[in-house]
Design a protein around this motif. Structure first.
Motif, PDB file in Angstrom:
ATOM      1  N   ILE A 357       0.687  -1.268   0.179  1.00  0.00           N
ATOM      2  CA  ILE A 357      -0.306  -0.055  -0.035  1.00  0.00           C
ATOM      3  C   ILE A 357       1.089   1.120   0.033  1.00  0.00           C
ATOM      4  CG2 ILE A 357      -1.867   1.284   1.329  1.00  0.00           C
ATOM      5  CD1 ILE A 357      -2.273  -1.131   2.652  1.00  0.00           C
ATOM      6  N   ASP A 358       0.507   2.460  -0.999  1.00  0.00           N
ATOM      7  CA  ASP A 358       1.479   3.258  -0.434  1.00  0.00           C
ATOM      8  C   ASP A 358       1.121   4.778   0.529  1.00  0.00           C
ATOM      9  OD1 ASP A 358       1.675   6.366  -1.061  1.00  0.00           O
ATOM     10  OD2 ASP A 358       2.017   5.634  -3.934  1.00  0.00           O
ATOM     11  N   LEU A 384      -2.312   6.565   6.019  1.00  0.00           N
ATOM     12  CA  LEU A 384      -1.588   5.588   6.606  1.00  0.00           C
ATOM     13  C   LEU A 384      -0.363   5.964   6.321  1.00  0.00           C
ATOM     14  CD1 LEU A 384      -1.191   1.645   7.037  1.00  0.00           C
ATOM     15  CD2 LEU A 384      -0.435   2.095   4.560  1.00  0.00           C
ATOM     16  N   ALA A 385       0.455   6.496   6.476  1.00  0.00           N
ATOM     17  CA  ALA A 385       1.419   7.108   6.454  1.00  0.00           C
ATOM     18  C   ALA A 385       2.011   7.599   7.973  1.00  0.00           C
ATOM     19  CB  ALA A 385       2.612   8.084   5.668  1.00  0.00           C
ATOM     20  N   GLY A 386       0.189   8.724   8.288  1.00  0.00           N
ATOM     21  CA  GLY A 386       0.205   9.659   9.606  1.00  0.00           C
ATOM     22  C   GLY A 386      -0.378   8.567  10.137  1.00  0.00           C
ATOM     23  N   GLN A 421       6.002   3.374   0.391  1.00  0.00           N
ATOM     24  CA  GLN A 421       5.588   1.842   0.792  1.00  0.00           C
ATOM     25  C   GLN A 421       5.614   1.446   1.831  1.00  0.00           C
ATOM     26  OE1 GLN A 421       7.507  -0.415  -2.981  1.00  0.00           O
ATOM     27  NE2 GLN A 421       5.370  -0.083  -3.830  1.00  0.00           N
ATOM     28  N   VAL A 422       4.176   0.690   2.362  1.00  0.00           N
ATOM     29  CA  VAL A 422       3.964   0.060   3.288  1.00  0.00           C
ATOM     30  C   VAL A 422       3.366  -1.554   2.942  1.00  0.00           C
ATOM     31  CG1 VAL A 422       3.026  -0.091   4.892  1.00  0.00           C
ATOM     32  CG2 VAL A 422       3.064   1.620   4.574  1.00  0.00           C
ATOM     33  N   MET A 423       3.914  -2.817   3.293  1.00  0.00           N
ATOM     34  CA  MET A 423       3.507  -3.963   3.884  1.00  0.00           C
ATOM     35  C   MET A 423       2.557  -4.155   4.494  1.00  0.00           C
ATOM     36  SD  MET A 423       3.232  -6.296   1.955  1.00  0.00           S
ATOM     37  CE  MET A 423       4.777  -6.867   0.736  1.00  0.00           C
ATOM     38  N   VAL A 424       1.140  -4.224   4.003  1.00  0.00           N
ATOM     39  CA  VAL A 424       0.547  -4.966   5.407  1.00  0.00           C
ATOM     40  C   VAL A 424       0.019  -6.559   5.650  1.00  0.00           C
ATOM     41  CG1 VAL A 424      -1.922  -4.637   6.124  1.00  0.00           C
ATOM     42  CG2 VAL A 424      -0.658  -2.721   5.490  1.00  0.00           C
ATOM     43  N   THR A 425       0.438  -7.036   6.403  1.00  0.00           N
ATOM     44  CA  THR A 425       0.041  -8.688   6.249  1.00  0.00           C
ATOM     45  C   THR A 425      -0.624  -8.943   7.653  1.00  0.00           C
ATOM     46  OG1 THR A 425       2.747  -8.528   5.296  1.00  0.00           O
ATOM     47  CG2 THR A 425       1.908 -10.840   6.334  1.00  0.00           C
TER      48      THR A 425
END
Length: 436
Positions: A357-358, A384-386, A421-425
């Motif tokens: 996810i961006d 998501l960054a916040g 970018q963030v990896m959500v698992t």
């Protein structure tokens, strides 16, 4: 009373009890919107059902009188209907005294089972499946019953209203329909196949306009393409060619010194007529709408309507520009992937348990994609960054992780303090609620 008469009388009581059960559940389950539509189509019975729903006291009093009276009569009739026959059969294997006792129990259970099945379960389930259709069919006979039993109904209602008043409970039905009710209806419609997935998404997005902040849909400060007021013809043409947009912000000394905006179509007109482009040309600049960054998207739409504009600059409490937003940005948020398929590229599902996810993806989109209801301290951030910054209480670095609600959020790429970018698992249920 012979067996045939007892059976016929019990069947009549079961039918009467089924009628009152259907009358009770259909009135309670009938959807007011559907009834209003039927009434508008000319069904007068639907209007009477709506009137009953507004003042259901007399109606339900008659239902309870009928059900309880029938239950008592059913017990009287059923007690002697099958007991002798069961007793004669049981006398073949036990003593007459024990056979009489067991015959009574068997008769009671048989009659009770028939009443539960045909006078309660079946009619109530039928009433839940077709509440409006059955409600309009029984409302006429029920009104007759209400009229016939009016003295008794009045007495019971006086007592019931007194009890309600004593406990401070309103006797009026709350008919207000909330956004949660509408969303629940669209979800049910989607599951039933009556509402398409895209249609449900659009409806959800419309209601989210009241809660989404402008930051979730704006073009952030670092992505704004703007002109300086002193830019010459060549600079303006070069920037338009490199980064084409429909609207450009025009500033003085820097991006925080906003002087207006210019439409690309006005610039195109000057190019086609072979006129030089000067941003100081009279009539070329438009007054820009300035809005605070705390507004919701619904409030932004209202600002656009009042100002007759479709472009706005967003500033924070220090009067610094944090982004720009257009009417098209808001509409793209509502329509989602229907008209803006590129937005979906912010969230790439790798498999059943992981998403890439961006960092600038709005929180509502993240929640919808991964299946979470909410995130902690959600009022403090929009992206998501916040979320990661709030949870870590610092600027995240590559490989930093946050686990919450059964999901791990891992920072995969950071560019000049910006989370790309963030990896959500999805984690196992035994995972901790929060780690950083």
């Amino acid at each position: 009373m012979d067996l045939t008469t007892s059976i016929l009388l019990s069947a009549a009581l079961i039918l009467a009890s089924a009628f009152f059960s259907i009358a009770e559940i259909s009135l309670a389950a009938a959807r007011r919107l559907r009834l209003r539509q039927m009434a508008d189509d000319g069904d007068l019975r639907a209007a009477r059902v709506i009137a009953m729903q507004e003042q259901p006291g007399h109606y339900f009093t008659v239902v309870q009188i009928g059900l309880n009276a029938i239950a008592i009569l059913g017990g009287i009739v059923g007690e002697g209907m099958l007991t002798p026959h069961y007793a004669r059969l049981l006398e073949l294997i036990v003593t007459p005294q024990l056979a009489a006792q067991l015959g009574f129990v068997a008769s009671f259970m048989s009659v009770t089972a028939f009443f539960i099945l045909f006078a309660d379960l079946f009619p109530k389930r039928l009433g839940m499946l077709q509440p409006e259709a059955l409600a309009v069919r029984v409302v006429g006979p029920m009104q007759v019953c209400v009229t016939l039993l009016k003295p008794v109904v009045w007495a019971f209602n006086v007592i019931t209203d007194a009890v309600f008043k004593f406990f401070g409970v309103s006797v009026l039905r709350d008919e207000r329909i909330t956004s949660d009710d509408i969303l629940a209806m669209t979800e049910a419609g989607r599951q039933a196949g009556a509402v398409a997935v895209q249609e449900q998404e659009v409806i959800e997005n419309v209601f989210e306009l009241e809660t989404r902040t402008v930051a979730s849909s704006m073009t952030p400060r670092d992505r704004i393409v703007f002109f300086c007021l002193d830019d010459d013809d060549a600079e303006v043409r070069g920037r338009i060619a490199a980064e084409p947009h429909s609207t450009y912000l025009v500033c003085g000394r820097d991006i925080d010194d906003v002087v207006g905006y210019v439409d690309a179509k006005d610039l195109l007109t000057r190019v086609l007529t072979q006129q030089p482009i000067s941003l100081k040309t009279e009539g070329l600049l438009h007054k820009v709408l300035i809005i605070p960054d705390r507004l919701t998207l619904a409030e932004v739409l209202e600002q656009f309507r009042l100002a007759h504009e479709d472009f706005a600059v967003i500033v924070n409490e220090y009067s610094l520009v944090v982004g720009v937003i257009t009417l098209n940005d808001v509409m793209s948020t509502v329509m989602g992937g229907l008209v803006s398929p590129l937005i979906e590229e912010q969230i790439v599902q790798r498999d059943d348990k992981s998403w890439l996810i961006d960092g600038v993806t709005p929180i509502p989109d993240v929640l919808r994609a991964i299946g979470l209801d909410e995130l902690p301290h959600q009022e403090e951030y929009a992206t998501l960054a916040g979320f990661l910054m709030v949870m870590l209480r610092r600027i995240p670095k590559r490989t930093d992780t946050v686990s919450w609600g059964g999901y791990r959020f891992e920072v995969m790429d950071v560019d000049s303090f910006k989370i790309d970018q963030v990896m959500v698992t999805k984690l196992d249920p035994s995972s901790e609620s929060f780690t950083a």
